[in-house]
Design a protein around this motif. Sequence first.
Motif, short mmCIF file in Angstrom:
data_model
loop_
_atom_site.label_atom_id
_atom_site.label_comp_id
_atom_site.label_asym_id
_atom_site.label_seq_id
_atom_site.Cartn_x
_atom_site.Cartn_y
_atom_site.Cartn_z
N ASP A 63 -9.45 111.59 -23.36
CA ASP A 63 -10.76 110.96 -23.19
C ASP A 63 -11.55 111.76 -22.15
O ASP A 63 -11.29 111.66 -20.94
CB ASP A 63 -10.59 109.52 -22.72
N CYS A 77 -6.49 109.47 -18.39
CA CYS A 77 -7.67 110.01 -19.10
C CYS A 77 -7.40 109.98 -20.60
O CYS A 77 -7.60 110.96 -21.30
CB CYS A 77 -7.98 111.43 -18.63
N ARG A 78 -6.97 108.83 -21.08
CA ARG A 78 -6.60 108.69 -22.49
C ARG A 78 -7.35 107.54 -23.15
O ARG A 78 -7.78 106.59 -22.48
CB ARG A 78 -5.09 108.48 -22.64
N THR A 79 -7.48 107.65 -24.45
CA THR A 79 -8.01 106.54 -25.23
C THR A 79 -6.88 105.56 -25.51
O THR A 79 -5.72 105.81 -25.18
CB THR A 79 -8.60 107.05 -26.56
N LEU A 80 -7.21 104.46 -26.14
CA LEU A 80 -6.18 103.45 -26.42
C LEU A 80 -5.09 103.98 -27.33
O LEU A 80 -3.95 103.53 -27.26
CB LEU A 80 -6.83 102.21 -27.05
N ASP A 81 -5.44 104.94 -28.20
CA ASP A 81 -4.43 105.48 -29.10
C ASP A 81 -3.75 106.74 -28.54
O ASP A 81 -3.01 107.43 -29.24
CB ASP A 81 -5.04 105.79 -30.48
N GLU A 85 -14.59 111.49 -20.92
CA GLU A 85 -15.36 110.72 -19.95
C GLU A 85 -14.45 110.15 -18.87
O GLU A 85 -14.79 110.19 -17.68
CB GLU A 85 -16.12 109.60 -20.66
#
Length: 552
Positions: free
Chosen positions: A232, A224-228, A234
Amino acid sequence: MLPRPLMLAFELRFLPLTLSLIGVVALISAFGAGLNGASLLATLLLGAMSAVGLYDLVQTRHAVLRNYPISAHLRFLLEGFRPEIRQYFLEDETHGYPFSRETRTVIYQRAKNSVDNLPFGTQLNVYGEGFEWLAHSMTPRKAKGANFRVRVGGPDCLQPYDMSIFNISAMSFGSLSANAILALNAGARMGGFAHDTGEGGFSPYHSRHGGDLIWEIGSGYFGCRTLDGAFDPEAFAEVARNDQIKMIEIKLSQGAKPGHGGILPAAKVTPEIARIRGVRAGADCVSPATHSAFHTPLELMQFIGRLRALSLGKPVGFKLCIGQPEDFLSLCKAMLETNLYPDFIVIDGKEGGTGAAPLEFMDHLGMPMREGLTLAHHALIGIGARHRIRIGVSGKVATAFDIARALALGADWCNSARGFMFALGCIQSLKCHTDRCPTGVATQDPLRARALVAANKAERVYNYHRSTMVALAELAASAGIDHPSGFRPTHFYRRVSGVSVASFAELWPPPMPGSFVRGDADARYAAAWGQAGAGGSGQGDALRSTERFVST
């Protein structure tokens, strides 16, 4: 008299090299008479030994090899087998570490559905300081089943979960092999108990058999993470609403290395793991020591409320190894100030150990499970919130007695990692962090992992849980109670010296309900309660308090 170099050649430490060289020369000189197969083999063997010995003399990395060419390799060979030698030949039944042979044997027997009775009486020193026992009743009950469960979910929870009081503790896919995860989850489904994913994410191997899951969210936000690497919402909502996931657990710290974060070594970060976690393959996968989605106790409570909403009302809580008492009490003050409460808290004792850790962290950092449990239990009583928050514990829980003792001290359920690893076939070889697990449990090497046949080991996971619950039911019945939740500190005793005994109720007396809020916390907690604050402990220095909280 021979020159010094020639004299050295015949000293005991150089003798293997000298004899190898002499043997090679002698055999080569015999070439004129012809060499048979045995002579040729001996020449090659002695030649190889001579080459190794000469290299030992000139290499600069290992001093012991320079002084003991050839023979010092035996030291390194024996050192590699040291854990096995100690385990197989030297340790007795009750003093092996981290887990004794007696404990491992009971787990193996229960996992295999073998007779788990032991002969000829206890091998423990019942008059030694630290010995503990359960006081039985003169009017024992008859055990009535062993499907013991506890409901998790406070007033704000829309989807409470009735979980077993004994479950699989957090171990990630990546730390464990795919076959190990498959076996654990299949066993959990068969026995109706929960399986914690660990912070490595919700993998296909967790989902294949449909066993109940506790999804652990660590500071890396894997799954549940963004690329950085940020959280996240959603992506979280998409996974959290899966019916298989019953609870959400925010990991603040773990017992093996509190305040250190987690590291999956590069050797274990395969392309598959990298895809599941959203990281780069072939590099160390690091979970930071601190979360980026929140920084203070107040923000943590708000984050809990946010995750509860995103998951459509599933139980949300957090796990930690307690460090400074005022840090945990700051969490309690944040609960009171925000009126946002976790549905559960898992106390991980510093004796937890599936995660590899630096020696100083593993041996000397963090609060042991019993002290952490009693602090959390008493603090929640002191703020009047114990009735709405469940407490789970983990830390060398392996037998029914371990579970009963934890429940008596205030736990609602127990988790075990290494106990279920033993059920899978772990032999405590202490090679978990090397990717060379001999039983295929803690490895990403497909050739090693294939040794673990998931269908067979799932049955053993189920058997271990079932047999341990039966033993717990019998312990409860012997104490005159119908359900293990009835264990109280008055049921357990500890020898505090050769001539002195105290009950757990005397050693860990609880505070009066609501006493912290009323301002009459007893002497054990008054100072820490005064230093605690909803924005972080140590109100005189806000920045310092935040740093102390997030590195707990």
